[in-house]
Scaffold this motif. Structure first.
Motif, mmCIF file in Angstrom:
data_model
loop_
_atom_site.group_PDB
_atom_site.id
_atom_site.type_symbol
_atom_site.label_atom_id
_atom_site.label_comp_id
_atom_site.label_asym_id
_atom_site.label_seq_id
_atom_site.Cartn_x
_atom_site.Cartn_y
_atom_site.Cartn_z
ATOM 1 N N ALA A 146 -40.451 -11.553 18.665
ATOM 2 C CA ALA A 146 -39.912 -10.310 19.221
ATOM 3 C C ALA A 146 -40.479 -10.032 20.608
ATOM 4 C CB ALA A 146 -40.209 -9.147 18.283
ATOM 5 N N ARG A 147 -41.767 -10.272 20.788
ATOM 6 C CA ARG A 147 -42.393 -10.043 22.105
ATOM 7 C C ARG A 147 -41.734 -10.905 23.165
ATOM 8 N NH1 ARG A 147 -46.820 -12.620 24.229
ATOM 9 N NH2 ARG A 147 -47.309 -13.485 22.186
ATOM 10 N N ARG B 161 -38.100 -9.593 23.778
ATOM 11 C CA ARG B 161 -38.085 -8.367 24.575
ATOM 12 C C ARG B 161 -38.446 -8.640 26.033
ATOM 13 N NH1 ARG B 161 -40.484 -6.056 19.816
ATOM 14 N NH2 ARG B 161 -42.516 -6.195 20.805
ATOM 15 N N CYS C 6 -33.708 -7.975 18.624
ATOM 16 C CA CYS C 6 -34.447 -7.510 19.807
ATOM 17 C C CYS C 6 -33.536 -7.422 21.016
ATOM 18 C CB CYS C 6 -35.618 -8.439 20.105
ATOM 19 S SG CYS C 6 -36.939 -8.270 18.909
ATOM 20 N N ASN C 7 -32.651 -8.379 21.188
ATOM 21 C CA ASN C 7 -31.735 -8.355 22.326
ATOM 22 C C ASN C 7 -30.762 -7.196 22.217
ATOM 23 O OD1 ASN C 7 -32.934 -10.578 23.489
ATOM 24 N ND2 ASN C 7 -31.472 -12.030 22.643
ATOM 25 N N HIS D 81 -33.033 -3.893 22.783
ATOM 26 C CA HIS D 81 -33.789 -3.792 24.024
ATOM 27 C C HIS D 81 -33.167 -4.613 25.138
ATOM 28 C CE1 HIS D 81 -36.998 -1.846 21.848
ATOM 29 N NE2 HIS D 81 -36.897 -2.785 20.945
ATOM 30 N N LEU E 43 -36.527 -2.777 29.607
ATOM 31 C CA LEU E 43 -37.805 -3.153 29.014
ATOM 32 C C LEU E 43 -38.939 -2.203 29.370
ATOM 33 C CD1 LEU E 43 -38.008 -7.027 29.182
ATOM 34 C CD2 LEU E 43 -37.903 -5.591 27.172
ATOM 35 N N GLN F 118 -39.337 0.997 27.219
ATOM 36 C CA GLN F 118 -39.597 0.884 25.799
ATOM 37 C C GLN F 118 -41.091 0.931 25.507
ATOM 38 O OE1 GLN F 118 -37.165 1.004 23.667
ATOM 39 N NE2 GLN F 118 -35.695 1.017 25.325
ATOM 40 N N ARG G 192 -44.626 -0.031 23.871
ATOM 41 C CA ARG G 192 -45.201 -1.330 23.500
ATOM 42 C C ARG G 192 -45.422 -1.460 22.001
ATOM 43 N NH1 ARG G 192 -45.002 -4.928 27.591
ATOM 44 N NH2 ARG G 192 -45.544 -3.958 29.540
ATOM 45 N N HIS H 1 -43.381 -0.800 19.562
ATOM 46 C CA HIS H 1 -42.151 -0.897 18.786
ATOM 47 C C HIS H 1 -42.244 -2.048 17.787
ATOM 48 C CE1 HIS H 1 -37.955 -0.301 17.876
ATOM 49 N NE2 HIS H 1 -37.816 -1.609 17.916
ATOM 50 N N VAL I 39 -40.278 -4.504 14.769
ATOM 51 C CA VAL I 39 -38.982 -5.068 14.419
ATOM 52 C C VAL I 39 -38.641 -4.666 12.996
ATOM 53 C CG1 VAL I 39 -37.749 -7.235 14.006
ATOM 54 C CG2 VAL I 39 -39.323 -7.034 15.926
#
Length: 90
Positions: A15-16, A19, A51-52, A55, A60, A63, A65, A67, A69
């Motif tokens: 996810a990181r 994002r 994620c796409n 975000h 980016l 948002q 940090r 968050h 999933v």
């Protein structure tokens, strides 16, 4: 949770990267996810897609940090999903 057991890659790590604007192919190259046995590919792609969708790259910076999933129902209902004790399915 660990998504790719072969390379010990977590959903948070995937996810990181997603994002940060990386595509699944970029993440696969960078982390090695879904390059050995392939059992994690569907789950990894689901994390990247989620994620796409949540975000867009242009947003980016706005948002938070912290968050997390949210796993799809398909992943949570899978026999492979073993949530840590004390973690309720959302």
């Amino acid at each position: 949770m660990i998504v790719c057991v072969c390379h010990r890659v977590s959903d948070r790590e995937i996810a990181r990267h997603a994002r940060a604007g990386m595509s699944f192919d970029d993440i696969q190259f960078e982390l090695g996810v879904a390059t050995q046995c392939g059992q994690c590919e569907t789950c990894a792609r689901d994390v990247v897609a989620q994620c796409n969708a949540l975000h867009p790259v242009a947003a980016l910076e706005a948002q938070p940090r912290s968050h997390t999933v949210q796993l799809s129902a398909r992943i949570q209902d899978s026999a492979a999903w073993n949530p840590p004790s004390g973690l309720a399915a959302a």
